[in-house]
Scaffold this motif. Structure first.
Motif, mmCIF file in Angstrom:
data_model
loop_
_atom_site.group_PDB
_atom_site.id
_atom_site.type_symbol
_atom_site.label_atom_id
_atom_site.label_comp_id
_atom_site.label_asym_id
_atom_site.label_seq_id
_atom_site.Cartn_x
_atom_site.Cartn_y
_atom_site.Cartn_z
ATOM 1 N N PRO A 165 0.827 -1.206 0.000
ATOM 2 C CA PRO A 165 0.000 0.000 0.000
ATOM 3 C C PRO A 165 0.864 1.260 0.000
ATOM 4 N N SER A 166 0.263 2.352 -0.408
ATOM 5 C CA SER A 166 0.961 3.640 -0.416
ATOM 6 C C SER A 166 1.035 4.195 1.007
ATOM 7 N N ALA A 167 1.903 5.162 1.187
ATOM 8 C CA ALA A 167 2.013 5.829 2.490
ATOM 9 C C ALA A 167 0.691 6.480 2.865
ATOM 10 N N ALA A 168 0.000 7.045 1.876
ATOM 11 C CA ALA A 168 -1.294 7.686 2.137
ATOM 12 C C ALA A 168 -2.326 6.667 2.615
ATOM 13 N N GLN A 169 -2.341 5.488 2.017
ATOM 14 C CA GLN A 169 -3.277 4.448 2.461
ATOM 15 C C GLN A 169 -2.960 4.024 3.894
ATOM 16 N N LEU A 170 -1.690 3.791 4.172
ATOM 17 C CA LEU A 170 -1.295 3.373 5.519
ATOM 18 C C LEU A 170 -1.711 4.417 6.547
ATOM 19 N N GLN A 171 -1.482 5.675 6.225
ATOM 20 C CA GLN A 171 -1.842 6.756 7.147
ATOM 21 C C GLN A 171 -3.354 6.804 7.364
ATOM 22 N N ARG A 172 -4.112 6.606 6.303
ATOM 23 C CA ARG A 172 -5.579 6.611 6.407
ATOM 24 C C ARG A 172 -6.068 5.485 7.320
ATOM 25 N N TRP A 173 -5.492 4.303 7.168
ATOM 26 C CA TRP A 173 -5.913 3.159 7.967
ATOM 27 C C TRP A 173 -5.536 3.332 9.432
ATOM 28 N N VAL A 174 -4.339 3.873 9.687
ATOM 29 C CA VAL A 174 -3.924 4.134 11.067
ATOM 30 C C VAL A 174 -4.851 5.173 11.688
ATOM 31 N N ALA A 175 -5.119 6.240 10.938
ATOM 32 C CA ALA A 175 -6.005 7.297 11.442
ATOM 33 C C ALA A 175 -7.382 6.735 11.776
ATOM 34 N N GLN A 176 -7.861 5.802 10.976
ATOM 35 C CA GLN A 176 -9.163 5.181 11.239
ATOM 36 C C GLN A 176 -9.136 4.446 12.575
ATOM 37 N N ALA A 177 -8.073 3.707 12.839
ATOM 38 C CA ALA A 177 -7.969 2.963 14.098
ATOM 39 C C ALA A 177 -7.846 3.903 15.297
ATOM 40 N N VAL A 205 -13.595 -13.086 25.156
ATOM 41 C CA VAL A 205 -14.273 -11.786 25.240
ATOM 42 C C VAL A 205 -13.433 -10.703 24.561
ATOM 43 N N GLN A 206 -12.129 -10.677 24.844
ATOM 44 C CA GLN A 206 -11.244 -9.700 24.192
ATOM 45 C C GLN A 206 -11.263 -9.874 22.679
ATOM 46 N N ALA A 207 -11.215 -11.110 22.222
ATOM 47 C CA ALA A 207 -11.214 -11.382 20.782
ATOM 48 C C ALA A 207 -12.509 -10.898 20.139
ATOM 49 N N GLN A 208 -13.642 -11.179 20.783
ATOM 50 C CA GLN A 208 -14.930 -10.733 20.252
ATOM 51 C C GLN A 208 -15.013 -9.211 20.200
ATOM 52 N N ASP A 209 -14.555 -8.554 21.264
ATOM 53 C CA ASP A 209 -14.575 -7.090 21.302
ATOM 54 C C ASP A 209 -13.682 -6.496 20.218
ATOM 55 N N MET A 210 -12.490 -7.055 20.071
ATOM 56 C CA MET A 210 -11.553 -6.532 19.082
ATOM 57 C C MET A 210 -12.071 -6.772 17.669
ATOM 58 N N GLU A 211 -12.602 -7.954 17.404
ATOM 59 C CA GLU A 211 -13.152 -8.256 16.081
ATOM 60 C C GLU A 211 -14.322 -7.340 15.747
ATOM 61 N N THR A 212 -15.202 -7.110 16.701
ATOM 62 C CA THR A 212 -16.342 -6.219 16.470
ATOM 63 C C THR A 212 -15.856 -4.817 16.126
ATOM 64 N N LEU A 213 -14.870 -4.337 16.861
ATOM 65 C CA LEU A 213 -14.300 -3.021 16.595
ATOM 66 C C LEU A 213 -13.675 -2.971 15.200
ATOM 67 N N GLU A 214 -12.893 -3.986 14.854
ATOM 68 C CA GLU A 214 -12.244 -4.037 13.540
ATOM 69 C C GLU A 214 -13.268 -4.066 12.411
ATOM 70 N N ILE A 215 -14.302 -4.845 12.572
ATOM 71 C CA ILE A 215 -15.346 -4.930 11.539
ATOM 72 C C ILE A 215 -15.976 -3.561 11.325
ATOM 73 N N GLY A 216 -16.292 -2.866 12.414
ATOM 74 C CA GLY A 216 -16.891 -1.539 12.309
ATOM 75 C C GLY A 216 -15.962 -0.537 11.642
ATOM 76 N N LEU A 217 -14.688 -0.547 12.021
ATOM 77 C CA LEU A 217 -13.718 0.375 11.421
ATOM 78 C C LEU A 217 -13.546 0.089 9.928
ATOM 79 N N MET A 218 -13.498 -1.178 9.588
ATOM 80 C CA MET A 218 -13.360 -1.556 8.171
ATOM 81 C C MET A 218 -14.594 -1.123 7.371
ATOM 82 N N GLU A 219 -15.773 -1.331 7.937
ATOM 83 C CA GLU A 219 -17.006 -0.932 7.245
ATOM 84 C C GLU A 219 -17.047 0.577 7.028
ATOM 85 N N GLN A 220 -16.571 1.359 8.007
ATOM 86 C CA GLN A 220 -16.526 2.811 7.855
ATOM 87 C C GLN A 220 -15.612 3.222 6.706
#
Length: 156
Positions: free
Chosen positions: A19-31, A128-143
């Motif tokens: 990925p480009s630097a811009a893509q990486l920055q966008r994904w980090v900013a999303q997290a 529980v941690q895995a479920q919470d983290m996966e739910t968060l990741e799914i939401g961030l990816m969908e956004q």
């Protein structure tokens, strides 16, 4: 939001999707959205040998892995918080995307978000941690307009 991502390419760039630097920055900013207003981190894209050496040294596991997260801690406050380093193995990412029938860009977005969440202190050691983290990741990816990263197969 002020996010600085230092990108290091230590792998043959023409052999793998990177990925480009811009893509990486966008994904980090999303997290980081809603969690930190300023941050700095390094993303190093490596080959299997470097990934395997780091995985062995720091996790005592053999072989390369998709992402390693190295959180940074400082003894004094910094003007811009340094989160740490992500080390991502391009060959492993390529194989995983193919095996899971995922678009490489989407797989990279997920792994960068996943690794950044680790730098923020999220983990998946318990169910529980895995479920919470996966739910968060799914939401961030969908956004970001990506599909659920835990479902395999190309979007139709």
């Amino acid at each position: 939001m002020q996010v600085r991502v230092d990108v290091q390419v230590a792998v043959e760039a023409d052999r793998f999707y990177l990925p480009s630097a811009a893509q990486l920055q966008r994904w980090v900013a999303q997290a980081l959205q809603g969690r930190m207003a300023k941050a700095e981190l390094t993303i190093r894209m490596v080959d299997e040998d470097e990934s395997a050496a780091l995985n062995s040294t720091y996790r005592h596991k053999s072989g390369p892995t998709n992402v390693l997260s190295f959180p940074f801690t400082a003894d004094v406050p910094l003007a811009v918080p340094v989160l740490g380093d992500l080390v991502i193995c391009a060959p492993v990412m390529t194989r995983e995307a193919q095996a899971q029938e995922k678009i490489p860009e989407a797989h990279w977005a997920h792994i960068v978000i996943h690794g950044t969440l680790h730098l923020l202190g999220f983990d998946h050691l318990s169910v529980v941690q895995a479920q919470d983290m996966e739910t968060l990741e799914i939401g961030l990816m969908e956004q970001l307009g990506y599909t659920n990263p835990y479902e395999t197969g190309m979007p139709s």
